[in-house]
Design a protein around this motif. Structure first.
Motif, PDB file in Angstrom:
ATOM      1  N   TRP A  84       0.847  -1.182   0.000  1.00  0.00           N
ATOM      2  CA  TRP A  84       0.000   0.000   0.000  1.00  0.00           C
ATOM      3  C   TRP A  84       0.887   1.238   0.000  1.00  0.00           C
ATOM      4  O   TRP A  84       1.799   1.368   0.818  1.00  0.00           O
ATOM      5  N   ASN A  88      -1.965   4.052  -4.318  1.00  0.00           N
ATOM      6  CA  ASN A  88      -3.085   3.110  -4.362  1.00  0.00           C
ATOM      7  C   ASN A  88      -3.898   3.050  -3.070  1.00  0.00           C
ATOM      8  O   ASN A  88      -4.735   2.165  -2.906  1.00  0.00           O
ATOM      9  N   SER A  89      -3.640   3.989  -2.137  1.00  0.00           N
ATOM     10  CA  SER A  89      -4.362   3.973  -0.864  1.00  0.00           C
ATOM     11  C   SER A  89      -4.364   5.372  -0.254  1.00  0.00           C
ATOM     12  O   SER A  89      -3.893   6.338  -0.870  1.00  0.00           O
ATOM     13  N   SER A 121      -9.780  -3.487   5.390  1.00  0.00           N
ATOM     14  CA  SER A 121      -9.487  -2.611   4.251  1.00  0.00           C
ATOM     15  C   SER A 121      -9.689  -1.141   4.595  1.00  0.00           C
ATOM     16  O   SER A 121      -9.583  -0.275   3.720  1.00  0.00           O
TER      17      SER A 121
END
Length: 390
Positions: A84, A88-89, A121
């Motif tokens: 991560w 992408n996060s 998540s």
């Protein structure tokens, strides 16, 4: 030419003072580079910190110093690597050096600009703008993290110690508890929490703070690199002038006075396996070099591993971790990546060139109850999971 250069520097009117963490103007050093290829010119430019940070978060090229061992990596395909990052996060910063997994399998990922609470998540971000964390600096660096036996989460950031019990945050000014700035946090299974520093060893036990130093104990040095308790209640303390071990009854072993592999070495990390064997990462301050991986078995027998007698790829070990599910010793080594050792003769090295390991810089690693490995890297948060039991 020197006079022209000096004149240009003296005439520059955009100097501003460096400031310490309290905002007070302070002295600082600068680096000056001159490139004289023709007519003499001189100038000053401000360093672009964003470029420096970008370079630091570069995954790097693995530097395996062991050139004789043949790495077959036969278990590499057994693992899945997940990463991560900012791309992408919601992670606020890719560079990180602290991580802990609490008793509920919640991952607390300390980056160089904020703390991430990662549950399944979902990510919750703690920064200096929305939490108890404070700093006068541009970035809020979480230096280390640990979870104690009562599921309290401990963090150090900007000369303060933070504790979170799941509901309430507490902030301890490290100067007031006896140590100005800690270098790491180690939570023992017995409940004692250790805070090594350059000014002694800060200990938190049963709600009380205590400082061990050379004036009130037999510490060889106030520069403490590591401290922890083993399963027999013996306290192991590494300092820049050697390692000591304190028995339950108070008897002290000074390893500089022994013929063991710990002679003249300081312990920088420790792990204990199911058989009661202790594993130590070590450093020699006299030689300014990391030296070896040392093992002491339950019978008191010693042996060591380095790049000359084993498959250890690099003598500098950042973190040791005994896999609680498989009988495997994991470690992260400087400028290499992740190392898998079966504790016998099989060594495997996973890097950003042969696997999903994102960086050669991995400074902290923890394991959750499902057996997943979590790592704080300079290129994001890493998870290593078994493909069969992910």
């Amino acid at each position: 030419q020197a006079k022209i250069i000096a004149g240009k520097i003296a005439a520059y009117d955009k100097w501003s003072p460096a400031r310490d963490r309290g905002g007070k103007a302070t002295g600082a050093s600068i680096s000056v580079v001159f490139d004289i290829t023709g007519p003499v010119r001189a100038g000053i430019y401000r360093r672009d910190e964003s470029k420096v940070e970008e370079n630091m978060s570069n995954p790097g090229t693995p530097e395996i110093k062991n050139t004789t061992y043949k790495y077959k990596n036969k278990h590499l395909d057994d693992y899945k690597f997940s990463v991560w990052t900012k791309e992408n996060s919601n992670i606020p910063y890719d560079m990180s050096r602290a991580i802990t997994v609490d008793n509920q399998d919640i991952v607390w990922h300390g980056t160089d600009n904020g703390l991430v609470r990662f549950e399944r998540s979902n990510m919750q971000i703690f920064t200096k703008d929305n939490s108890v964390f404070t700093t006068p600096d541009k970035l809020m660096t979480i230096g280390s993290a640990a979870t104690d036996s009562k599921n309290n989460k401990w963090f150090d950031a900007n000369e303060k110690i933070y504790r979170f019990d799941g509901k309430v945050w507490e902030v301890f000014d490290s100067a007031k508890v006896g140590i100005r700035e800690v270098s790491s946090i180690i939570a023992s299974k017995s409940g004692t929490v250790f805070f090594p520093s350059y000014n002694g060893l800060l200990i938190h036990k049963n709600g009380n703070w205590k400082v061990m130093n050379t004036t009130n104990s037999q510490l060889p040095s106030d520069h403490v690199t590591y401290a922890n308790l083993d399963s027999k209640g013996r306290m192991w303390i590494g300092t820049e002038l050697g390692t000591i071990m304190i028995e339950n009854g108070g008897e002290i072993t000074e390893f500089d006075k022994t013929s063991t592999p710990l002679k003249h070495l300081c312990v920088t990390d420790m792990a204990e396996d199911k058989d009661g064997s202790l594993w130590f990462a070590t450093y020699d301050y006299a030689k300014k070099a990391s030296m070896k991986l040392v093992k002491r078995d339950s019978g008191g027998n010693w042996m060591y591993f380095d790049i000359n007698n084993s498959g250890l790829p690099e003598n500098q070990i950042n973190k040791l971790l005994l896999d609680s599910h498989d009988d495997i010793l994991w470690m992260t080594t400087h400028n290499v990546g992740l190392v898998r050792f079966d504790k016998k003769d099989s060594w495997e090295v996973y890097t950003n060139k042969n696997s999903g390991v994102p960086s050669t810089y991995i400074f902290a690693m923890e394991q959750d109850s499902k057996g997943n490995l979590w790592g704080a890297t300079f290129s994001g948060l890493m998870r290593v999971s078994k493909k069969s039991g992910e």
